[in-house]
Motif scaffolding. Structure first.
Motif, short mmCIF file in Angstrom:
data_model
loop_
_atom_site.label_atom_id
_atom_site.label_comp_id
_atom_site.label_asym_id
_atom_site.label_seq_id
_atom_site.Cartn_x
_atom_site.Cartn_y
_atom_site.Cartn_z
N PRO A 204 0.83 -1.20 0.00
CA PRO A 204 0.00 0.00 0.00
C PRO A 204 0.86 1.26 0.00
O PRO A 204 2.06 1.21 0.34
CB PRO A 204 -0.76 -0.12 1.32
N ILE A 205 0.25 2.38 -0.37
CA ILE A 205 0.89 3.69 -0.30
C ILE A 205 0.24 4.46 0.85
O ILE A 205 -0.96 4.72 0.82
CB ILE A 205 0.72 4.48 -1.62
N VAL A 206 1.04 4.77 1.85
CA VAL A 206 0.57 5.51 3.02
C VAL A 206 1.09 6.94 2.92
O VAL A 206 2.30 7.16 2.93
CB VAL A 206 1.05 4.86 4.33
N GLY B 255 -3.79 8.61 -5.66
CA GLY B 255 -3.56 7.18 -5.64
C GLY B 255 -3.10 6.58 -4.33
O GLY B 255 -2.83 5.37 -4.26
N ALA B 256 -3.00 7.39 -3.26
CA ALA B 256 -2.62 6.82 -1.98
C ALA B 256 -3.74 5.90 -1.48
O ALA B 256 -4.92 6.15 -1.71
CB ALA B 256 -2.35 7.92 -0.96
N ASP B 257 -3.36 4.84 -0.79
CA ASP B 257 -4.36 3.92 -0.23
C ASP B 257 -4.93 4.43 1.08
O ASP B 257 -6.08 4.15 1.42
CB ASP B 257 -3.71 2.54 -0.01
N VAL B 258 -4.14 5.19 1.81
CA VAL B 258 -4.60 5.78 3.06
C VAL B 258 -3.80 7.06 3.28
O VAL B 258 -2.63 7.16 2.89
CB VAL B 258 -4.42 4.80 4.25
N ALA B 259 -4.44 8.08 3.87
CA ALA B 259 -3.77 9.35 4.15
C ALA B 259 -3.97 9.68 5.62
O ALA B 259 -5.12 9.72 6.10
CB ALA B 259 -4.33 10.46 3.26
N LEU B 260 -2.88 9.90 6.34
CA LEU B 260 -2.93 10.05 7.78
C LEU B 260 -2.38 11.39 8.25
O LEU B 260 -1.43 11.93 7.66
CB LEU B 260 -2.11 8.94 8.45
#
Length: 333
Positions: free
Chosen positions: A180-182, A198-203
């Motif tokens: 994944p791309i975080v 296209g990130a899978d999750v953004a924190l």
């Protein structure tokens, strides 16, 4: 002609009238159609970055440049007036890399000179505003991903700082098959942008569940590669803590502060690495142009605004204040 000039001795910047440059042997004169505004330009004006090879005190800024060939110097072949080109952000001279707009005059001007070998042809359907930002804004993260980190498909990666370089890193990592791309950024707009790219999750880095989310996304393994595009010590410590066995932290954002590895035994036991990265090589720019020409990459969302060259100071002010969280502001002479 108009040019954005910086006096390095006083750090005074102004857009002023200067004589038109004439191409010497081996040089090409380019009619500038677009020039990117980078944090490096702001650092030059503010004084945190100083040219190493500038022969005098004054330089025309701008290392992200695209335009049209206007005239050729003595001995130049293979180019014709009217050809659409971008300029490499620098070149090797006397065994050292000299950066355009830092060590010699750049592209915040109506006309710019370039050594013929630093020109890269661009397709007719690639807008100048998008072509201009490929050197540096796109090529630096591409080189960090493909060369320094050697990211492979299905590797878990993290991107700290989704600004001018980090946003492109997310886009390029998606193209390269990382998963994944975080994405990590304290600014909500930047996190939304990361997801759109296209990130899978953004924190948010301050999220109390940060470690739990990274663990869940990587099935407990951690990140194979963490990219620091922020250049902030706290970012580097957080990124180090997320690394997997043989994980790599790649430092792209520049920082003068020391890097601290709090648990050296754990770091060594897990065979982790910290890798420095700076800029790109000429082939990274030509690779990106080829990918854009084939429709593999679209940089239309990267151009946050286009301003006239006369408003270069406004562009610097907006970049410094992060007004609107821009990816890239572009000047149009």
């Amino acid at each position: 002609m108009l040019a954005g000039r910086l006096d390095v001795s006083s750090r005074s910047f102004s857009v002023e009238e200067v004589p038109e440059p004439q191409p010497g042997p081996g040089e090409v004169r380019v009619r500038v159609r677009a020039a990117g505004v980078c944090l490096s330009d702001l650092h030059l004006v503010e004084g945190s970055l100083t040219p190493l090879h500038l022969p005098g005190d004054v330089v025309t800024l701008g290392h992200e440049v695209a335009g049209e060939v206007e005239s050729l110097g003595e001995g130049v072949t293979g180019w014709e007036p009217g050809q659409r080109v971008l300029l490499q952000a620098g070149e090797e001279r006397g065994g050292a890399v000299h950066t355009r707009g830092v060590d010699y005059d750049g592209g915040w001007a109506e006309l710019a000179l370039a050594t013929a070998s630093t020109l890269v042809p661009i397709p007719d359907d690639l807008p100048f505003e998008q072509a201009a930002i490929i050197p540096d804004a796109v090529s630096t993260p591409w080189a960090a991903i493909s060369a320094t980190a050697g990211v492979r498909p299905a590797q878990a990666v993290g991107v700290w700082g989704v600004g001018g370089l980090g946003a492109h890193a997310v886009q390029l990592l998606r193209m390269a098959g990382a998963a994944p791309i975080v994405a990590v950024d304290p600014v909500a707009v930047a996190r939304e942008r990361a997801l759109a790219l296209g990130a899978d999750v953004a924190l948010d880095p301050s999220d109390e569940a940060f470690g739990d989310v990274v663990g869940r996304e990587t099935r407990g393994a951690g990140l194979a590669v963490a990219f620091d595009f922020a250049g902030v010590p706290a970012v580097r410590e957080q990124a180090l803590a997320t690394l997997s066995y043989r994980g790599r932290l790649v430092l792209v954002g520049l920082a003068d502060a020391p890097l601290t590895v709090r648990d050296g035994t754990r770091f060594s036991y897990l065979r982790q690495q910290v890798l420095g990265h700076y800029g790109s090589e000429p082939q990274h720019v030509t690779e990106l142009v080829a990918l854009a020409a084939r429709g593999r990459l679209d940089f239309s969302a990267s151009v946050s605004d286009v301003l006239p060259l006369a408003d270069a100071q406004t562009a610097l002010d907006r970049l410094g204040s992060k007004e609107g969280s821009p990816v890239r502001l572009v000047l149009r002479p």
